[in-house]
Design an enzyme around this catalytic site. Structure first.
Site, PDB file in Angstrom:
ATOM      1  N   GLY A  90       0.828  -1.201   0.000  1.00 31.59           N
ATOM      2  CA  GLY A  90       0.000   0.000   0.000  1.00 31.59           C
ATOM      3  C   GLY A  90       0.860   1.247   0.000  1.00 31.59           C
ATOM      4  CD  GLN A 102       3.575   5.789   2.515  1.00 32.42           C
ATOM      5  OE1 GLN A 102       2.565   5.313   2.007  1.00 32.42           O
ATOM      6  NE2 GLN A 102       4.534   5.036   3.041  1.00 32.42           N
ATOM      7  CB  CYS A 114       5.097   2.148   7.288  1.00 31.40           C
ATOM      8  SG  CYS A 114       4.767   3.655   6.374  1.00 31.40           S
ATOM      9  CG  LEU A 115       6.548   0.834   1.249  1.00 34.00           C
ATOM     10  CD1 LEU A 115       5.942   1.170  -0.098  1.00 34.00           C
ATOM     11  CD2 LEU A 115       7.672  -0.176   1.099  1.00 34.00           C
ATOM     12  CG  HIS A 141      -0.679   1.764   7.334  1.00 39.31           C
ATOM     13  ND1 HIS A 141       0.225   1.246   8.232  1.00 39.31           N
ATOM     14  CD2 HIS A 141       0.056   2.493   6.447  1.00 39.31           C
ATOM     15  CE1 HIS A 141       1.451   1.663   7.917  1.00 39.31           C
ATOM     16  NE2 HIS A 141       1.370   2.415   6.827  1.00 39.31           N
ATOM     17  CD  GLU A 142      -1.105   2.682   2.749  1.00 41.12           C
ATOM     18  OE1 GLU A 142      -0.481   3.760   2.741  1.00 41.12           O
ATOM     19  OE2 GLU A 142      -0.539   1.591   2.961  1.00 41.12           O
ATOM     20  CG  HIS A 199       0.769   7.172   5.270  1.00 38.57           C
ATOM     21  ND1 HIS A 199       1.952   7.521   5.878  1.00 38.57           N
ATOM     22  CD2 HIS A 199       0.833   5.825   5.095  1.00 38.57           C
ATOM     23  CE1 HIS A 199       2.693   6.434   6.059  1.00 38.57           C
ATOM     24  NE2 HIS A 199       2.037   5.387   5.598  1.00 38.57           N
TER      25      HIS A 199
HETATM   26 NI    NI Z   1       2.700   3.387   5.500  1.00 43.96          NI
END
Ligand code: NI
Length: 169
Positions: A46, A51, A91-92, A133-134, A137
């Protein structure tokens, strides 16, 4: 399509609140394509526009094993949520950190798709976790914000240490 740079915690730009999208036009579709390319290359399941330093309400994900079920949510809103479940998340933007986070077990999400069409989706399991989660962000929130202050300090130290080592090599 182009691969975009992913911001890493504790970059302050990750704290920016994203703006809603007025119209799903060519530039938004192009952003969505770039986000998918970036997410698949990472690789991750995701990604939120925040991000990649684009502060618009767009999130993408693909939870399939074959990576052939791309899902995109524009201006996502959770209209219903129930239950609680704990999942280990990563998370990336916070590389190599995995921690347990509690979120709603089931959510109903309303959004626009890539064609600007309104969609409503009932999600549970990993999909529900990923959507929440997204969407966090987009509000400038990160999963590590849910951890205790002590754990947050450990996460910061681990990331700083990894960065120092990377600089030496
Ligand atoms: Ni994330």
């Amino acid at each position: 399509m182009a691969k975009l740079e992913i911001l890493h915690y504790p970059d302050k730009r990750l704290r920016t609140v994203a703006e809603p999208i007025a119209a799903v036009d060519h530039s938004i579709r192009s952003l969505v394509d770039d986000m998918f390319e970036t997410m698949y290359a990472a690789p991750g399941i995701g990604l939120a526009a925040t991000q990649v330093n684009v502060h618009k309400r767009v999130i993408v994900m693909d939870l399939s094993a074959e990576k052939n079920e791309p899902q995109c949510f524009i201006n996502p809103e959770i209209t219903k949520s129930e239950g609680l479940e704990q999942t280990e998340e990563g998370c990336l933007s916070v590389p190599d950190i995995f921690e347990t986070v509690e979120r709603a077990e089931r959510v109903v999400v309303k959004a626009l798709d890539k064609d600007g069409k309104e969609i409503t989706l009932e999600a549970d399991g990993l999909l529900a976790v990923c959507i929440q989660h997204e969407m966090d962000h987009l509000l400038g929130n990160l999963f590590v914000d849910y951890l205790s202050p002590l754990k947050q300090m450990r996460v910061k130290k681990k990331i700083q240490k990894a960065r120092r080592q990377a600089a030496i090599i």
